[in-house]
Scaffold this motif. Structure first.
Motif, short mmCIF file in Angstrom:
data_model
loop_
_atom_site.label_atom_id
_atom_site.label_comp_id
_atom_site.label_asym_id
_atom_site.label_seq_id
_atom_site.Cartn_x
_atom_site.Cartn_y
_atom_site.Cartn_z
N LEU A 192 30.12 26.39 35.69
CA LEU A 192 30.21 27.23 36.68
C LEU A 192 31.94 26.97 37.26
CD1 LEU A 192 26.60 25.85 38.12
CD2 LEU A 192 27.71 27.81 37.40
N ALA A 193 32.17 26.01 37.23
CA ALA A 193 33.33 25.74 38.15
C ALA A 193 34.78 26.35 38.14
CB ALA A 193 34.11 24.09 38.30
N ALA A 194 34.91 27.24 36.42
CA ALA A 194 35.70 28.23 36.15
C ALA A 194 34.89 29.76 36.79
CB ALA A 194 35.30 28.55 34.22
N LEU A 195 33.72 29.78 36.59
CA LEU A 195 33.01 30.67 36.67
C LEU A 195 33.51 31.52 38.47
CD1 LEU A 195 31.86 33.49 35.96
CD2 LEU A 195 29.66 31.93 36.47
N LEU A 235 41.53 32.37 30.43
CA LEU A 235 40.88 33.59 31.31
C LEU A 235 42.14 34.51 31.26
CD1 LEU A 235 38.68 32.32 34.00
CD2 LEU A 235 37.90 33.59 31.74
N ALA A 236 43.66 33.78 31.43
CA ALA A 236 44.40 35.32 31.39
C ALA A 236 45.04 35.86 30.04
CB ALA A 236 46.19 33.56 32.26
N SER A 237 44.40 35.44 29.28
CA SER A 237 44.66 36.10 27.77
C SER A 237 43.73 37.45 27.91
CB SER A 237 43.92 35.29 26.71
OG SER A 237 43.95 34.31 27.01
N PRO A 238 44.89 37.88 27.27
CA PRO A 238 44.50 39.65 26.98
C PRO A 238 42.95 39.64 26.55
CG PRO A 238 46.96 38.57 26.24
CD PRO A 238 46.04 37.63 26.49
N TYR A 239 42.69 39.49 25.97
CA TYR A 239 41.01 39.71 25.22
C TYR A 239 40.44 39.15 26.28
CZ TYR A 239 40.70 34.72 23.94
OH TYR A 239 40.53 33.47 24.06
N ILE A 240 40.61 38.65 27.33
CA ILE A 240 39.75 38.38 28.50
C ILE A 240 40.04 39.44 29.87
CG2 ILE A 240 39.27 36.68 30.02
CD1 ILE A 240 38.10 35.68 27.56
N GLU A 241 41.12 40.32 29.00
CA GLU A 241 41.16 41.24 30.45
C GLU A 241 40.63 42.41 29.89
OE1 GLU A 241 45.04 42.61 32.37
OE2 GLU A 241 45.15 43.66 30.33
N MET A 242 40.51 42.60 28.79
CA MET A 242 40.27 43.18 27.37
C MET A 242 38.52 43.39 27.39
SD MET A 242 41.14 45.79 25.73
CE MET A 242 40.19 47.22 24.88
N ARG A 271 35.87 18.64 33.87
CA ARG A 271 37.54 19.27 34.46
C ARG A 271 38.16 19.51 33.54
NH1 ARG A 271 41.14 17.67 39.11
NH2 ARG A 271 42.90 17.13 37.53
N MET A 272 38.01 18.56 32.10
CA MET A 272 38.69 19.37 31.27
C MET A 272 37.94 20.70 30.80
SD MET A 272 41.49 17.50 30.51
CE MET A 272 41.42 17.51 29.20
N THR A 273 36.33 20.48 30.52
CA THR A 273 35.72 21.93 30.62
C THR A 273 36.44 22.83 31.66
OG1 THR A 273 34.05 20.71 30.16
CG2 THR A 273 33.86 23.14 30.18
N LEU A 301 38.14 44.93 31.07
CA LEU A 301 38.05 45.74 30.64
C LEU A 301 37.12 47.57 30.52
CD1 LEU A 301 41.90 46.36 31.32
CD2 LEU A 301 40.57 46.78 32.57
N LYS A 302 36.06 46.38 29.06
CA LYS A 302 34.85 47.21 28.76
C LYS A 302 33.66 47.01 29.81
CE LYS A 302 34.25 45.92 24.33
NZ LYS A 302 34.37 44.69 23.48
N GLY A 303 33.89 46.43 30.65
CA GLY A 303 32.75 46.86 32.22
C GLY A 303 32.13 45.21 31.72
N MET A 304 32.23 44.14 31.08
CA MET A 304 31.24 42.89 31.14
C MET A 304 30.89 42.35 32.23
SD MET A 304 29.98 43.37 27.93
CE MET A 304 30.70 45.46 27.75
N SER A 305 30.10 41.06 32.53
CA SER A 305 29.56 41.02 33.53
C SER A 305 30.75 39.33 33.35
CB SER A 305 28.56 40.41 33.29
OG SER A 305 28.19 39.70 32.70
N PRO A 306 30.98 38.99 34.55
CA PRO A 306 31.69 36.88 34.90
C PRO A 306 31.44 37.18 33.51
CG PRO A 306 31.41 38.46 37.10
CD PRO A 306 30.40 39.41 36.05
N MET A 307 29.98 36.23 34.30
CA MET A 307 29.07 35.04 33.20
C MET A 307 29.15 35.86 31.53
SD MET A 307 27.05 32.71 34.12
CE MET A 307 27.04 31.41 33.24
N ARG A 308 28.82 36.73 31.43
CA ARG A 308 29.14 36.50 30.13
C ARG A 308 31.03 36.44 29.06
NH1 ARG A 308 26.71 39.48 25.40
NH2 ARG A 308 28.20 40.92 24.11
N ILE A 309 31.18 36.90 30.19
CA ILE A 309 32.58 37.03 30.28
C ILE A 309 33.50 34.84 29.10
CG2 ILE A 309 35.74 37.46 30.59
CD1 ILE A 309 35.05 40.01 32.04
N ILE A 310 32.98 34.96 30.74
CA ILE A 310 32.70 33.38 30.34
C ILE A 310 32.61 33.04 28.81
CG2 ILE A 310 32.50 31.22 31.34
CD1 ILE A 310 34.20 32.01 33.25
#
Lengths: 307, 318, 553
Positions: B122-125, B211-218, B201-203, B221-230
């Motif tokens: 949740l904190a990451a989200l 979250l800065a990885s290119p595959y997260i940006e990808m 904290r570690m999680t 950009l595929k229109g996935m929801s924030p929850m699904r991305i996490i």
């Protein structure tokens, strides 16, 4: 009702702490030269508060004899006296002045923790940097040794070693410094490893630079930021370990005033609803929180992750 | 798949070697003990004859490596020697208390692990939100507290005058399950508070790192929801560090209980160890340290194996 | 305010985007207008910092963390993307507007199989069911000419090569049959011989489905193959825009002309080396290995004074390993390195200070080659102090001379640290550091590949001038044949640890070629918009290196 009052006090403490942090930050920015002031402007309020607290602890530790109203060890009253005008925080289980012992505790507990951390740090980082730069069998030997030492849980290892060498302040400092040096070694080696593979280190090696210059000019300046942050974290860890050992009666020995053993000696009061024994515990907590806040800010800055 | 089993076998072998070296350190520790071990047991008043007799009986006159091998075979048979303080069998002493310590650790872990994973995600989200900042500052604060501070605060508010829970978890007879949950609540809560903060904290950090990885940006950009991305994209890649943190904290729950057990007079291994260190009851300290170290090594080993299995790069090779 | 022209798919008007650096917001896109019709391919071209990727992402209504869209309109098929809710925008992304990233290896999630990542968008956007998507993937993989289209989807990203991953990513972008695809430098990370396959596949599939595309790149020759129209950008502003052929033939703006002219630099042909002259560096029958795997097999070539030897090859060819052997970082298993005819000790730790001084190195990434904590004074002063024993005033003067040599104002730069310099300036400091040792021989390891074309041009000219002034011998490691054409006297072509061909530049570049050289040379894109079409025709006819395995397969 009790819950709401608690919540109110909690909020008041947070607001008060942040206000203190803000005032301190503003003051620091005002008195420091332009370049330094810039650094502090991005400092979060938590770190400002932490820095302020650290300064206060250091002042108290240095000027303890001047501030403390009574002597560290003298019995000046009855046992477990309540708070009054003479003994502001009452007296302890032997009738010594609580406030004075708290103040001297800053000197003893913090001083010993600081010395231990410094020792662990010198040992760990020198060996870690050497292992990374020299590599080969030295690295293998040191790393395997550290692996094994780290496979034993720290507090248990400390207890085991203290049984063997006996409980005394010097023994405790040495034992904890050695155990903690393994953690410092790991970090220093990892940080240095990342720097050793840089082209500028390769260039320096190909230029024919010696080991000393490689470490002091090329590697150390670039490893300093994470190492300083690690020093803060290590200090917290050592401080908590020493407090825990003292609390268990295996650390700093009486009659030296020390926060961990003060909690242990007066713990019975808690069951009677008296918060006095919580004060030394709180003093420990406040310092570690403060250091952690500052370290958090530094780590954040070093990683370049703003916000 | 065979290479992965080879890797795991190697890791297991390393664990065994580590345990072996740990036993060596513990054994040599006794050897370094200043003074005569037999003298120590019998006290200053003992005559030289009785000391010599005890040395003979304990096998102290054998060469060191013989004694080490004897000691090791004894351990393998579950024989850890006899307490110097009260003459009881160390294995019996440990056996009784090991269960209690594990039970307490399990109690705390059952609350802490799901709670911290959830809070971390949740904190990451909601990173940089008020919730995140608050959770982070509280976590940092609770990490900084000495365990006995947390414990006494809980006692102050939840036990003592008008409190709901007992401040002492000392049970002599076997309690019922409900009774145990009630009596061990405060120590378990203390441990939970201490480890939850760290795991959370570690999680959070493990997920945010990715979250800065290119595959997260990808994925964004595929229109996935924030929850699904996490959950779908970041979490599977953060498994290795998260598993390690959980293992570290579980290990801590078992080994770091010492202080908490002392505060609550909980009849566990930690309490036993502290008493024995104070009395310099070496056989007991040795035994307890060995058990703790074994648990620690075993947990780290499990974590390493699980982390390896969670990495498709290692499981499915080119 | 809706567009009257029905064919317009995407339009941007006065687009402004800010980026945050050091707690301050600065404008990185400064009022860009853009119109894209259905089925059209627009090329966005510019150097780093031009804002091309930022504009491409804005076409999806997306701004990276640390960026924000502050002004202008973005309209996609009648939908105002700035006014739309985040949920609406998410509904478009991946479904109607798709994205192909620069590095496929980093942009595929390492934890999931290709097919799972392919199916995610169609299933989540309710375009098709999972089994339909799996079926469809095989078809698209086949159209993208991926080997084993039936089973490649069930692999993890790390099990698939870079060129194939890039095609799989294009297939993934196509999964919902979007109206628009943003290609963000899709071939920049690939070797030239692999690049051809990906370019051809992308061009095919965009034509087949009549998809509109924005093609972002810094490579003019590549964009010439792909785009119908080209828009040139400079620091967030438009320089000019025109149809591809018009733009290539007759650019109107000075900046565009200078970009076009970059590739014209060549150094005059040097007379052949006289027989019997001892080379400065001679690599003799070198075989080297990391662990047990041989990475160099029996390499031999010579480098003479005042000559530049270009060592060319794709990734994994062993060109950088050759440099490590020469510098002594990797002692060879067999063979030796001669310096002015005398064998050097294989390990750099056993070489004398004089031997170390004579061979210097300039690195690809100036960022990692300069200690960030040292000032320029110390960075380039150290070799002069160490090798030549200069102290005090003499040292200071020498540092200033060196700065003047690399065309940096001494007074202004001498006390800076590397982070206060631009990329090109850092590379110049790297050159000055090498010169400070007064060597006979310098290894240049991909020194221009991290730089923009105009900056790279400046570095090449500087190196050329310095060679004449100080009689230097250069070994120039590069994968870029345009650079080789510009500066080399002799060329060594490497592949998989072997020297394929070696000799004077003219000889190597003139037919008849070795087949691999042929493949390599023919794969370098040219500014002619018909180049790719012609090349593919040639290869179909069995020429231009058609039957050679590209490197890395």
């Amino acid at each position: 009702m009790g819950f709401l009052t608690g919540l109110f006090w909690l909020a008041a403490v947070i607001v008060g702490a942040m206000a203190a942090g803000w005032v301190f930050r503003t003051a620091v920015i005002a008195v420091s030269p332009h370049g330094v002031a810039r650094e502090f402007r991005t400092m979060p309020l938590t770190a400002g508060f932490g820095l302020l607290m650290i300064v206060i602890y250091v002042l108290v530790a240095v000027f303890a004899p001047a501030i403390a109203p009574f002597s560290e060890t003298a019995i000046v009253g009855r046992e477990y006296q309540a708070w009054d005008n003479v003994h502001l925080l009452g007296t302890d289980n032997l009738g010594r002045d609580m406030l004075s012992r708290l103040i001297y505790g800053a000197r003893n507990t913090v001083g010993i923790a600081f010395a231990t951390t410094a020792l662990a740090f010198i040992l760990g980082s020198v060996l870690g940097l050497l292992a990374a730069v020299v590599g080969g069998w030295l690295d293998q030997l040191l790393s395997r040794m550290v692996d094994v030492l780290m496979a034993i849980p720290a507090l248990i290892f400390a207890l085991l070693l203290l049984t063997i060498v006996g409980t005394s302040v010097i023994n405790m400092i040495l034992v904890i410094a050695v155990i903690d040096a393994t953690r410092v070694y790991r970090l220093a080696r990892a940080v240095a490893m990342n720097i050793v593979v840089m082209d500028y280190v390769e260039a320096a090696k190909l230029r024919g630079e010696g080991l000393w210059r490689l470490i002091t000019r090329e590697i150390l300046p670039n490893a300093l930021a994470p190492l300083v942050a690690e020093f803060g974290l290590r200090f917290c860890f050592v401080f908590l370990t020493i407090s825990a050992l003292s609390f268990l009666g295996l650390g700093i020995q009486p009659p030296t005033a020390d926060w961990g053993s003060m909690v242990r000696d007066n713990a019975t009061l808690i069951s009677f609803g008296d918060i006095t024994p919580l004060l030394p515990a709180g003093a420990i907590a406040l310092l570690t929180v403060s250091v952690n806040f500052v370290v958090d800010w530094q780590l954040h800055r070093a990683s370049g992750l703003r916000e | 798949m065979s290479h992965i089993w080879i890797m795991i076998a190697k890791r297991l072998g390393l664990g065994v070697v580590t345990l072996f070296v740990v036993s060596l350190i513990i054994f040599l520790g006794t050897e370094l003990l200043p003074g005569d071990f037999a003298q120590e047991i019998l006290g200053q008043a003992a005559t030289p004859e009785t000391v010599a007799a005890l040395r003979e009986r304990l096998g102290l006159n054998d060469p060191m490596h013989i004694r080490y091998i004897n000691w090791l075979t004894d351990i393998a048979r579950g024989e850890l020697g006899v307490s110097l303080a009260n003459g009881q069998s160390v294995s019996d002493l440990i056996g009784r208390r090991l269960g209690n310590t594990l039970l307490l650790a399990l109690y705390a872990a059952a609350i802490a692990v799901p709670l911290s994973l959830m809070l971390g995600i949740l904190a990451a989200l909601f990173r940089n939100s008020f919730f995140d900042r608050f959770a982070n500052a509280s976590a940092l604060t609770s990490i900084s507290f000495p365990e006995f501070f947390v414990a006494y605060i809980l006692i102050f508010f939840l036990a003592g005058a008008g409190g709901v829970f007992p401040s002492i978890s000392n049970f002599r007879t076997d309690p019922s399950f409900d009774e145990f949950l009630y009596r061990a609540f405060l120590p378990a809560l203390t441990l939970t508070l201490v480890v939850t903060a760290h795991m959370m904290r570690m999680t959070r950090a493990a997920i945010i790192n990715l979250l800065a990885s290119p595959y997260i940006e990808m994925a964004r950009l595929k229109g996935m929801s924030p929850m699904r991305i996490i959950v779908k994209h970041a979490l599977p890649n953060a498994l290795a560090p998260i598993i390690n943190v959980i293992a570290l904290n579980l290990a801590y729950l078992i080994t770091g209980v010492v202080v908490v057990e002392v505060v609550f007079v909980y009849p566990g291994l930690g309490q036993l160890m502290v008493d024995s260190v104070a009395a310099r009851d070496m056989p007991v300290v040795q035994g307890v340290a060995l058990v703790f170290a074994a648990a620690y090594v075993l947990l780290n080993l499990t974590a390493d194996v699980l982390a390896t299995l969670s990495n498709p790069r290692l499981v499915h090779r080119r | 305010m809706t567009e009257t022209n029905k064919d317009v798919l995407l339009s941007m008007k006065g687009l402004r985007i800010e980026g945050r650096a050091d707690e301050e917001w600065t404008e990185i896109v400064k009022g860009i207008d853009l119109t894209l019709h259905k089925g059209e391919v627009l090329g966005l071209i510019g150097e780093s910092g031009a804002g091309k990727s930022t504009i491409g992402l804005a076409a999806m209504g997306f701004a990276r963390d640390g960026c924000r869209i502050t002004g202008g309109e973005i309209t996609f098929d009648g939908i105002d993307l700035r006014a739309a809710s985040e949920r609406e925008r998410r509904g478009l992304r991946g479904k109607r507007i798709a994205y192909v990233a620069q590095s496929a290896a980093a942009s595929f999630n390492p934890a999931h199989k290709l097919i799972d990542q392919y199916a995610e968008a169609p299933v989540r956007h309710h375009v098709m069911s999972r089994s339909e998507a799996e079926h469809d993937a095989v078809d698209l993989y086949r159209r993208m000419q991926l080997p084993n289209p039936e089973e490649i989807g069930f692999r993890y990203p790390h099990q698939v090569s870079g060129g194939q991953l890039q095609r799989a990513m294009t297939a993934m972008a196509m999964s919902c049959r979007p109206d628009l695809i943003i290609f963000d430098e899709p071939t920049t990370a690939l070797d030239v011989t692999t690049q051809i396959e990906v370019l051809a596949a992308i061009r095919d599939i965009v034509e087949q489905f009549d998809t509109a595309a924005i093609y972002i790149t810094h490579d003019l020759a590549v964009v010439a193959q792909m785009a119908d129209r080209i828009k040139v950008l400079l620091r967030g502003e438009e320089v000019e825009e025109a149809d591809t052929r018009i733009m290539l033939d007759a650019p109107t703006q000075d900046y565009t002309k200078s970009l076009w002219a970059v590739r014209s630099f060549t150094r005059p042909t040097q007379p052949p080396v006289e027989k019997g002259v001892t080379p400065v560096v001679s690599v003799r029958n070198v075989t080297a290995a990391y662990g047990v795997i041989d990475v160099l097999t029996n390499i031999s070539f010579d480098i003479h004074a005042r000559r530049t030897v270009a060592v060319v090859g794709e990734s994994g060819s062993g060109k950088s390993t050759t440099a490590r052997v020469i510098t002594g970082l990797l002692p060879p298993r067999r063979g030796e390195i001669l310096f002015n005819g005398e064998a050097l000790p294989p390990d750099y730790r056993r070489r004398t200070r004089e031997q170390l001084r004579q061979a210097q190195m300039i690195y690809q990434m100036a960022d990692t080659a300069l200690n960030p904590k040292l000032r320029i004074r110390d960075l380039i002063g150290r070799p002069a102090q160490m090798y030549l024993g200069l102290q005090g005033k003499a040292l200071e003067d020498r540092i200033k001379d060196l700065l003047s040599l690399i065309e940096l104002e001494p007074g202004e730069y001498i006390d800076r640290v590397p982070s206060e310099l631009s990329g090109g300036q850092k590379q110049r400091i790297g050159i000055a550091r090498a010169l400070a040792a007064e060597p006979q021989f310098i290894i240049c390891d991909e020194v221009t590949s991290a730089l923009d074309q105009l900056v790279a041009e400046g570095i090449l000219k500087l190196l050329d001038r310095l060679q004449g002034e100080f009689d230097l011998a250069y070994m120039f490691i590069t994968h870029d044949l345009a650079t080789v054409r510009a500066i080399a006297d002799e060329v060594v072509v490497m592949k998989e640890g072997l020297v394929i061909e070696a000799g004077p530049k003219l000889e190597v570049f003139q037919p008849p070629h070795d087949p691999y050289t042929e493949l390599l040379l023919s794969s370098v894109p040219e500014m002619d918009p018909d180049w790719l079409t012609h090349l593919l025709e040639e290869r179909d006819a069995g020429r231009a290196g058609a039957d050679v395995e590209p490197a890395g397969h």
